[in-house]
Scaffold this motif. Structure first.
Motif, PDB file in Angstrom:
ATOM      1  N   ILE A   5     -10.834 -15.294  -5.375  1.00 15.75           N
ATOM      2  CA  ILE A   5     -10.571 -14.951  -3.977  1.00 15.75           C
ATOM      3  C   ILE A   5     -10.227 -13.475  -3.891  1.00 15.75           C
ATOM      4  O   ILE A   5      -9.383 -12.975  -4.621  1.00 15.75           O
ATOM      5  N   ARG A   6     -10.914 -12.770  -2.988  1.00 15.18           N
ATOM      6  CA  ARG A   6     -10.624 -11.353  -2.780  1.00 15.18           C
ATOM      7  C   ARG A   6      -9.899 -11.196  -1.450  1.00 15.18           C
ATOM      8  O   ARG A   6     -10.500 -11.310  -0.398  1.00 15.18           O
ATOM      9  N   LEU A   7      -8.601 -10.950  -1.535  1.00 17.88           N
ATOM     10  CA  LEU A   7      -7.807 -10.763  -0.337  1.00 17.88           C
ATOM     11  C   LEU A   7      -8.025  -9.362   0.217  1.00 17.88           C
ATOM     12  O   LEU A   7      -8.144  -8.398  -0.546  1.00 17.88           O
ATOM     13  N   PRO A   8      -8.020  -9.219   1.532  1.00 20.03           N
ATOM     14  CA  PRO A   8      -8.049  -7.869   2.093  1.00 20.03           C
ATOM     15  C   PRO A   8      -6.697  -7.191   1.867  1.00 20.03           C
ATOM     16  O   PRO A   8      -5.688  -7.846   1.576  1.00 20.03           O
ATOM     17  N   LEU A   9      -6.683  -5.880   2.011  1.00 24.11           N
ATOM     18  CA  LEU A   9      -5.471  -5.107   1.742  1.00 24.11           C
ATOM     19  C   LEU A   9      -4.281  -5.556   2.594  1.00 24.11           C
ATOM     20  O   LEU A   9      -3.168  -5.665   2.058  1.00 24.11           O
ATOM     21  N   PRO A  10      -4.441  -5.835   3.889  1.00 21.42           N
ATOM     22  CA  PRO A  10      -3.281  -6.342   4.641  1.00 21.42           C
ATOM     23  C   PRO A  10      -2.741  -7.666   4.095  1.00 21.42           C
ATOM     24  O   PRO A  10      -1.536  -7.911   4.142  1.00 21.42           O
ATOM     25  N   GLY A  11      -3.599  -8.502   3.548  1.00 19.50           N
ATOM     26  CA  GLY A  11      -3.140  -9.748   2.937  1.00 19.50           C
ATOM     27  C   GLY A  11      -2.330  -9.501   1.679  1.00 19.50           C
ATOM     28  O   GLY A  11      -1.325 -10.170   1.423  1.00 19.50           O
ATOM     29  N   ILE A  12      -2.759  -8.526   0.892  1.00 24.34           N
ATOM     30  CA  ILE A  12      -2.010  -8.167  -0.323  1.00 24.34           C
ATOM     31  C   ILE A  12      -0.636  -7.628   0.043  1.00 24.34           C
ATOM     32  O   ILE A  12       0.374  -7.980  -0.572  1.00 24.34           O
ATOM     33  N   VAL A  13      -0.580  -6.767   1.083  1.00 29.47           N
ATOM     34  CA  VAL A  13       0.711  -6.220   1.520  1.00 29.47           C
ATOM     35  C   VAL A  13       1.614  -7.336   2.023  1.00 29.47           C
ATOM     36  O   VAL A  13       2.817  -7.335   1.748  1.00 29.47           O
ATOM     37  N   SER A  14       1.051  -8.307   2.713  1.00 25.64           N
ATOM     38  CA  SER A  14       1.841  -9.435   3.215  1.00 25.64           C
ATOM     39  C   SER A  14       2.418 -10.253   2.065  1.00 25.64           C
ATOM     40  O   SER A  14       3.601 -10.614   2.079  1.00 25.64           O
ATOM     41  N   ILE A  15       1.609 -10.529   1.062  1.00 28.75           N
ATOM     42  CA  ILE A  15       2.097 -11.295  -0.084  1.00 28.75           C
ATOM     43  C   ILE A  15       3.147 -10.500  -0.853  1.00 28.75           C
ATOM     44  O   ILE A  15       4.180 -11.045  -1.262  1.00 28.75           O
ATOM     45  N   LEU A  16       2.916  -9.203  -1.043  1.00 23.64           N
ATOM     46  CA  LEU A  16       3.910  -8.375  -1.734  1.00 23.64           C
ATOM     47  C   LEU A  16       5.208  -8.292  -0.940  1.00 23.64           C
ATOM     48  O   LEU A  16       6.289  -8.185  -1.526  1.00 23.64           O
ATOM     49  N   HIS A  17       5.115  -8.325   0.387  1.00 24.89           N
ATOM     50  CA  HIS A  17       6.316  -8.324   1.223  1.00 24.89           C
ATOM     51  C   HIS A  17       7.145  -9.584   0.949  1.00 24.89           C
ATOM     52  O   HIS A  17       8.366  -9.516   0.806  1.00 24.89           O
ATOM     53  N   ARG A  18       6.484 -10.704   0.839  1.00 24.08           N
ATOM     54  CA  ARG A  18       7.179 -11.961   0.558  1.00 24.08           C
ATOM     55  C   ARG A  18       7.744 -11.977  -0.854  1.00 24.08           C
ATOM     56  O   ARG A  18       8.879 -12.405  -1.092  1.00 24.08           O
ATOM     57  N   VAL A  19       6.965 -11.490  -1.819  1.00 27.94           N
ATOM     58  CA  VAL A  19       7.425 -11.459  -3.217  1.00 27.94           C
ATOM     59  C   VAL A  19       8.614 -10.520  -3.360  1.00 27.94           C
ATOM     60  O   VAL A  19       9.590 -10.835  -4.053  1.00 27.94           O
TER      61      VAL A  19
ATOM     62  N   ASN B  52      -5.425   0.588   7.578  1.00 27.98           N
ATOM     63  CA  ASN B  52      -4.817   1.903   7.357  1.00 27.98           C
ATOM     64  C   ASN B  52      -3.301   1.785   7.211  1.00 27.98           C
ATOM     65  O   ASN B  52      -2.700   2.420   6.333  1.00 27.98           O
ATOM     66  N   SER B  53      -2.665   0.971   8.048  1.00 25.40           N
ATOM     67  CA  SER B  53      -1.214   0.824   7.939  1.00 25.40           C
ATOM     68  C   SER B  53      -0.825   0.123   6.632  1.00 25.40           C
ATOM     69  O   SER B  53       0.205   0.443   6.040  1.00 25.40           O
ATOM     70  N   ALA B  54      -1.643  -0.806   6.170  1.00 24.39           N
ATOM     71  CA  ALA B  54      -1.361  -1.452   4.882  1.00 24.39           C
ATOM     72  C   ALA B  54      -1.472  -0.443   3.747  1.00 24.39           C
ATOM     73  O   ALA B  54      -0.648  -0.435   2.825  1.00 24.39           O
TER      74      ALA B  54
END
Length: 129
Positions: A19-33, A108-110
């Protein structure tokens, strides 16, 4: 007329590594982690805080703990977690205010959140050590 329904073949297992997450998805997961990491390491931070304020002997314990390379690595990780959580939190507050909801500005914001949090971690980490 006969209607034919075509069933889509669904995968039998979820291949997470594909699965290739988009950059905003990665930032969201890192925010939770990062939030979970900050919460779980809170007892360690409180221990260090208590050792730094108690007495000269407990401050010596604090210095011994913090001077260990593994503790420095953990503190650097906590610093990144705090800064990333803070920057991503500002991004999510702006998204809640309906600012930057379109795809290019969300990407861009991510990207800005990742760059700023890593840059601040490097700057403050170098300054601390």
């Amino acid at each position: 007329m006969s209607e034919v329904t075509v069933r889509k073949q669904r995968p039998k297992h979820l291949a997470i590594h594909e699965i290739r997450l988009p950059l905003p998805g990665i930032v969201s997961i890192l925010h939770r982690v990062s939030g979970a990491g900050l919460f779980l390491l809170l007892p360690f931070l409180l221990f260090l805080f208590g050792r730094s304020l108690g007495s000269p002997e407990t401050f010596a314990t604090f210095e011994a703990v913090v001077s260990h390379p593994l503790a420095k690595l953990v503190l650097l990780g906590l610093l990144w977690a705090y800064l990333h959580h803070f920057c991503a939190g500002i991004r999510f507050l702006l998204l809640d205010l309906h600012q930057g909801l379109d795809l290019p500005s969300a990407r861009n914001s991510a990207r800005i959140v990742l760059v700023v949090s890593l840059a601040l971690t490097v700057i403050i980490g170098v300054k601390l050590w």
